[in-house]
Structures are given as structure tokens and as C-alpha cells.
Design a protein around this motif. Structure first.
Motif, short mmCIF file in Angstrom:
data_model
loop_
_atom_site.label_atom_id
_atom_site.label_comp_id
_atom_site.label_asym_id
_atom_site.label_seq_id
_atom_site.Cartn_x
_atom_site.Cartn_y
_atom_site.Cartn_z
N LEU A 141 0.88 -1.33 0.09
CA LEU A 141 0.18 0.11 -0.09
C LEU A 141 1.07 1.30 -0.17
O LEU A 141 0.29 2.27 -0.63
CB LEU A 141 -0.91 -0.05 1.26
N VAL A 142 2.31 1.14 0.50
CA VAL A 142 3.13 2.36 0.55
C VAL A 142 3.46 2.50 -0.88
O VAL A 142 3.71 3.38 -1.52
CB VAL A 142 4.24 1.88 1.68
N ASN A 143 3.74 1.28 -1.53
CA ASN A 143 4.28 1.25 -3.04
C ASN A 143 3.25 2.08 -3.82
O ASN A 143 3.45 2.70 -4.73
CB ASN A 143 4.53 -0.16 -3.47
N GLN A 144 1.82 1.93 -3.48
CA GLN A 144 0.79 2.35 -4.55
C GLN A 144 0.45 3.80 -3.89
O GLN A 144 -0.48 4.55 -4.41
CB GLN A 144 -0.47 1.23 -4.39
N ARG A 145 1.24 4.36 -2.87
CA ARG A 145 0.95 5.61 -2.55
C ARG A 145 -0.48 5.81 -1.50
O ARG A 145 -1.07 6.86 -1.53
CB ARG A 145 1.02 6.46 -3.68
N VAL A 146 -0.99 4.55 -1.26
CA VAL A 146 -2.13 4.61 -0.63
C VAL A 146 -2.08 5.19 0.95
O VAL A 146 -2.78 5.69 1.60
CB VAL A 146 -2.98 3.53 -0.46
N VAL A 147 -0.86 4.50 1.34
CA VAL A 147 -0.46 4.92 2.67
C VAL A 147 0.87 5.85 2.71
O VAL A 147 1.73 5.55 1.95
CB VAL A 147 -0.16 3.52 3.49
N HIS A 148 0.82 6.43 3.68
CA HIS A 148 2.03 7.61 3.79
C HIS A 148 3.32 6.86 4.09
O HIS A 148 3.28 6.00 4.93
CB HIS A 148 1.75 8.91 4.61
N GLU A 149 4.41 7.36 3.73
CA GLU A 149 5.81 6.88 4.03
C GLU A 149 6.26 6.99 5.39
O GLU A 149 6.97 6.09 5.89
CB GLU A 149 6.88 7.40 3.09
N LEU A 150 5.58 7.91 6.04
CA LEU A 150 6.00 8.12 7.38
C LEU A 150 5.67 6.90 8.33
O LEU A 150 6.10 6.59 9.25
CB LEU A 150 5.24 9.68 7.88
N ILE A 151 4.31 6.13 7.91
CA ILE A 151 4.13 5.17 8.49
C ILE A 151 5.04 3.85 8.55
O ILE A 151 5.02 3.33 9.54
CB ILE A 151 2.51 4.70 7.99
N ALA A 152 5.53 3.81 7.12
CA ALA A 152 6.48 2.82 7.09
C ALA A 152 7.77 2.99 8.08
O ALA A 152 8.16 2.12 8.59
CB ALA A 152 6.93 2.78 5.53
N LEU A 153 8.12 4.30 8.13
CA LEU A 153 9.38 4.78 9.06
C LEU A 153 8.81 4.49 10.51
O LEU A 153 9.74 4.14 11.06
CB LEU A 153 9.67 6.07 8.83
N GLU A 154 7.65 4.87 10.82
CA GLU A 154 7.37 4.42 12.20
C GLU A 154 7.29 3.06 12.52
O GLU A 154 7.72 2.90 13.59
CB GLU A 154 5.86 5.17 12.40
N LEU A 155 6.92 2.44 11.73
CA LEU A 155 6.80 0.78 11.92
C LEU A 155 8.11 0.34 11.90
O LEU A 155 8.43 -0.64 12.78
CB LEU A 155 5.74 0.22 10.59
N LEU A 156 9.05 0.51 11.24
CA LEU A 156 10.35 0.13 11.36
C LEU A 156 11.17 0.74 12.52
O LEU A 156 11.72 -0.18 13.07
CB LEU A 156 11.20 0.75 10.12
N THR A 157 10.64 1.84 13.06
CA THR A 157 11.59 2.16 14.27
C THR A 157 10.85 1.46 15.24
O THR A 157 11.66 1.19 16.31
CB THR A 157 10.90 3.70 14.23
N ILE A 158 9.59 1.01 15.41
CA ILE A 158 9.03 0.22 16.49
C ILE A 158 9.62 -1.03 16.32
O ILE A 158 10.01 -1.79 17.61
CB ILE A 158 7.43 0.19 16.36
#
Length: 558
Positions: A141-158
Motif C-alpha cells: 500500500l506504501v508502494n501504491q501511495r495509498v499509505v504515507h511513507e511516514l507510517i512505514a518509517l514509524e513501523l520500522l522504528t518500532i
């Protein structure tokens, strides 16, 4: 002779069942609506289950033919279940969601919230299969730009905060899936994540197998993620500029809206169904026209005119709801915040297709982003200067922004006020903004407030630091600009002149008021010089009046 009893009846497809159902029965009754709900659920499940990369373009029109507004909960549940059952088709489901999200953003938002809720639940329970499934869906969903990339960075941080073998393995898989996009959208955050991977590798507290996975990820990054494209060509169905991106924090309490999956009696069922029928005609009508243009390639002019008219209608609708403006501001904000330097941000922003007059939105968002920072960042000043030097329309837009901002300066907090003043000072100091904008500032006791005086103080102090007091004085004493600076150095009233002198003296810039001091000092003498001149003028007028009177008494010659 056929035996009908063995088959147990004849199978009726959902569309034929819906046709017979619509011909008879009360549509507002509980029984009718329940049957319609069951048919909607079966149809959505069937379409989602049979979608793949080859038939997705055929499935999409059939899916839009169903009431996705009423069945958005069913659609999201079906997508999540199908993705968990077939993880290899995750990119296909993400592409399907991306297309639906353009027309119905509420569907994409609901799906994101449910995936995040699934992710939170799996993370707490240490359920690795379910967590891996949710993370994989989120990455596409990040690849399709449906989800913002900040969510991806937040998930990796967690995942990497307290690293374990499972969390690091899932993080490596997540970066492998969406690293191609993250390296472009947020290079600074992406670099920070790999620094964390490097630290975990050096600590050596995880299993050897996971260490090899991290080393393989570094090699993949060095190769620019070749072999792992963000979106396959056959699934690249949406222009990123048209996509609406959603953002929800992973630590927020999520409302999954489970009630949308359960049948409820709709008192306005007939009215809502009619509305969706009208909406469906517009959606499917656009798609059928596009297909006809691709297949026929004949009569292009007629089809172009009709599509332009429909596009204009759609634009009018979107403008009324301000959807386009919100999407444009979101795109501008994400571009500004994700760029490494001002030149990259400027080039990316210039690539955005703007309608005439929307340059103002770029300037307003840039000023808004600058004011939101804790301290002033020179990055925003350089970006504003770059735009002013690039096109004159941006210079005029920043001038309008300055007028609007100064008129509402009393509404800003001190920190925002300070950032805006520094931003304007940078544009003035680099001649990116014309100095005649200072004519909008009226420096006197009646026309200023505490906020505006703080703004003027920071503005001129920053100008004196960047230009120097001598050069600043030369600029302010430019003979061609005196008409624009009369409101800052007023000479209409001695009271206003003293106020201006005292103000600049109190902020340590008394040197720029030397001419005003000299004028105030010589004001009594100038007044006295004006009085004799007026007296002499009045006396000459009296003499001329007497002469006329005497001439009037002179007798006429016969």
C-alpha cells in the motif's frame, strides 16, 4: 429425461438474482434489504477472490458496479482475508485498493485502520504469521501511495527499537518490499533506518541467520533494489499525482468500524441506492470512454471534447468540495518535508501540475511549514528565494502572502511570528522580494499591536545582521523608494516620528533613523519658514485686491 431433483434446483447468478429481486417485493422491507446485503457480500467476495494481475482491469468495472459505499466494510474484510490466505497476491490486492481509493477515499482509510489494528494486535500477541501478513500488505500500500511513507518509517522504528530475531526479520522483509519507494520519498529517514540496522549488526546479539539477512539487505540497497520494483507494470494503474494518501499513527487507538460488516436496516435504502446508481454511471462511463479511445483510435476529436467536458464537470464538483485543494496541499507538504535540500524540493514542486492561480497554494504551504518549525530553518528561506528567482508569479504570490500574514499577525504565536519574520527578512535581504512590500507596515502607536511590533523588530534585526547596518541604511535612504518607506519613517506628525525613532532606538537600530531625527530637529524652523511665506502671500493678495478696487473707481473716458 433429466432428473431435476438431484441437482436441488437451478443456480442463479448474483446479477440475475438481483434482477428478479428488484422486480418484485418491497425494497424498504427488512427481508428485501437482508437479501440485497447477502447478494452484495457474495458478489464482493467473489470478485476479490478471483482477481489477479491479468484480469484486474476487467474486475474493476464489475467491482464498481456494486455498492462499495454501503459495502465498504465487506470489501475491506474480504481484501484482508484474501491477502492472508494468498500472500503472493498482495501486490494485486494493493493495486485493486489503489484504484478504489481514487473514487472512494473512505474505503482506503478504513482498510488502513483495520490493517494497523491487525498489526497492533499481532505485535502484542507475538503472532508472527499474522504480523508478517499485515506488514506485507502495508508495504505494498506504501508502494501504491495509498499509505504515507511516514507510517512505514514509524513501523520500522518500532520493530527495531527492541530488536529480536522475529522483529528484525519482519523489518528486513518490509524494507525489501517497499525500499525502492522509501529511498526516493524519504531519503533522510531511510538512511536513519539503515544506520539502526548497522548498529544491530555490530551489536551481534541476534541470530546468525538474521545477520545474513541484514547483510543481504545492505547489498540490495547498494544495488538500488534491482529486482524489487515498487509496482509491476501490469499493476501500475494509478497516477501517483491522482492518488489520495492516508496517514494514521501506529500508536493511536483505532476504530475499525466493525458495524459496517453487519447488516442494518437502512431507512433511506431506496434513496441511497439511487444515488449510487447515478455515481456508478459517471464512474463506469469514464472508464468505458477511455477503453473506446484505446481500442478504436478513430474519432479522437469527438471523444476528446466529450472527455474534456466531463473532466470540467468533475473539476467543478471537486472544487466545490475543495477536494483538489486539500490533495494539492497534502502533495506540497509531503514534497517539502521529504526533500533533502531546497533544490530537490523546488524541482519536485515545479513538476506538480498546477492550475492557473494555484501558485499561491505553494507559497502559503511553504510559509505555513516554516511557521510550524520549532526554530527557523534556512531551508525554507532558500526554497522561497529559489521560487522567486525562478518565476515572477511566485514573487507576486509571496508579496500577497506577506500582506495577508501581516494583516493577521496578531493571531500568530510568538514562535510562529518569529519564523515568519525571519523568512520575510531572508527574501528581502536576498532581493527575492521587492522592498516596496514594506509600504504595508504602518509604524505608529495607533496602527501597531504588540505582535506587529515584535514582527517588525525581528524583521529589521535580521536584516541588519544579514546586510549590515551600513547597507541597510543605504537601502532605506534610496531616493526612489522614499514613498514606500513613509509609513515606517512617518513625517506627517511629530508624534508618529518620535514613536518611530524611539522604536528603532529601543531595538538597537537607532542609526537608521538619522534622517528622521534631522527632519524632526529642523521641523520648527521649517514651520517658521512656511509662516512668513504664507503671510507675504496673503499681503500681496491684499495689495492686489486694493489695486483692483482703486482701478474700479477710476472714471471712464468719454
Amino acid at each position: 429425461m433429466t432428473n431435476i431433483t438431484k441437482s436441488g434446483g437451478v443456480y442463479n447468478p448474483p446479477f440475475k438474482f438481483g434482477r428478479t429481486r428488484s422486480e418484485a417485493g418491497d425494497k424498504s422491507s427488512m427481508e428485501y434489504q437482508r437479501k440485497a446485503w447477502d447478494a452484495l457480500r457474495k458478489s464482493i467476495n467473489g470478485l476479490v477472490n478471483k482477481v489477479n494481475a491479468t484480469n484486474i482491469k476487467n474486475i474493476i468495472p464489475e467491482l464498481f458496479a456494486e455498492n462499495l459505499i454501503r459495502g465498504r466494510g465487506l470489501f475491506c474484510r474480504s481484501c484482508i482475508k484474501s491477502q492472508m490466505a494468498s500472500p503472493g497476491f498482495t501486490d494485486v490486492f494493493a493495486a485493486l485498493v489503489a484504484v478504489v481509493n481514487i473514487k472512494f477515499p473512505q474505503v482506503g482509510d478504513l482498510l488502513l485502520r483495520r490493517i494497523i489494528s491487525q498489526l497492533q494486535r499481532a505485535y502484542k500477541r507475538n503472532d508472527k504469521p499474522q504480523l508478517h501478513s499485515a506488514v506485507k500488505f502495508l508495504s505494498h500500500l506504501v508502494n501504491q501511495r495509498v499509505v504515507h511513507e511516514l507510517i512505514a518509517l514509524e513501523l520500522l522504528t518500532i520493530l527495531l527499537e527492541n530488536p529480536t530475531d522475529d522483529s528484525v526479520e519482519i523489518a528486513v522483509g518490509f524494507v525489501t518490499e517497499c525500499g525502492y519507494v522509501l529511498q526516493d520519498l524519504s531519503p533522510r529517514g531511510f538512511h536513519g533506518i539503515f544506520e539502526r540496522f548497522r548498529g544491530i549488526l555490530y551489536e551481534g546479539e541476534i541470530d546468525k541467520r538474521v545477520q545474513f539477512l541484514i547483510e543481504g539487505l545492505f547489498a540490495l540497497r547498494k544495488a538500488k533494489f534491482q529486482g524489487h520494483p515498487a509496482v509491476r507494470p501490469e499493476l501500475d494503474l494509478v497516477d501517483p499525482e491522482d492518488q489520495l494518501t492516508h496517514q494514521v499513527s501506529l500508536t493511536d487507538k483505532i476504530d475499525q468500524e466493525i458495524s459496517l460488516d453487519i447488516f442494518k436496516l437502512d431507512p433511506k435504502f431506496i434513496e441511497n441506492e439511487k444515488r449510487y446508481e447515478d455515481l456508478k454511471k459517471t464512474i463506469l462511463g469514464d472508464e468505458s470512454e477511455e477503453e473506446a479511445e484505446e481500442e478504436e483510435e478513430v474519432g479522437v476529436e469527438d471523444s476528446d471534447e466529450s472527455s474534456e467536458k466531463e473532466d470540467e464537470k468533475q473539476m467543478k464538483i471537486r472544487d466545490d468540495t475543495e477536494t483538489n485543494v486539500v490533495n494539492l496541499r497534502r502533495t506540497i507538504y509531503l514534497t517539502i518535508m521529504s526533500s533533502v535540500d531546497f533544490e530537490e524540493a523546488g524541482h519536485k514542486l515545479l513538476q506538480i501540475k498546477l492550475q492557473p492561480g494555484q501558485e499561491m497554494e505553494v507559497c502559503m504551504m511553504l510559509l505555513e511549514c516554516c511557521s510550524q518549525e520549532r526554530t527557523y530553518l534556512r531551508y525554507y528561506g532558500l526554497l522561497g528565494q529559489w521560487f522567486c528567482m525562478m518565476k515572477k508569479v511566485y514573487q507576486e504570490s509571496f508579496e500577497k502572502c506577506f500582506v495577508q500574514q501581516y494583516s493577521t499577525i496578531h493571531c500568530l504565536e510568538t514562535n510562529k511570528l518569529r519564523n515568519v519574520a525571519n523568512f520575510v527578512a531572508h527574501l528581502l535581504g536576498t532581493d527575492a522580494l521587492p522592498w516596496h512590500v514594506l509600504a504595508y507596515i504602518r509604524l505608529n502607536e495607533e496602527d501597531t499591536t504588540s505582535s506587529s511590533r515584535i514582527f517588525i523588530k525581528i524583521l529589521f534585526q535580521e536584516l541588519s545582521e544579514s546586510l549590515g547596518i551600513r547597507l541597510l541604511n543605504e537601502r532605506l535612504n534610496d531616493p526612489t523608494m522614499q514613498a514606500d518607506f513613509e509609513s515606517i519613517f512617518p513625517r506627517d506628525n511629530p508624534k508618529n516620528s518620535r514613536f518611530s525613532i524611539n522604536f528603532f532606538t529601543s531595538i538597537g537600530l537607532g542609526g537608521i533613523t538619522d534622517n528622521l531625527r534631522e527632519y524632526l530637529k529642523n521641523m520648527p524652523r521649517l514651520i517658521m519658514q512656511q509662516k512668513p511665506a504664507s503671510d507675504s502671500a496673503s499681503s500681496t493678495s491684499d495689495e492686489s485686491g486694493d489695486g483692483d478696487h482703486k482701478c474700479s473707481k477710476r472714471p471712464r473716458r468719454s
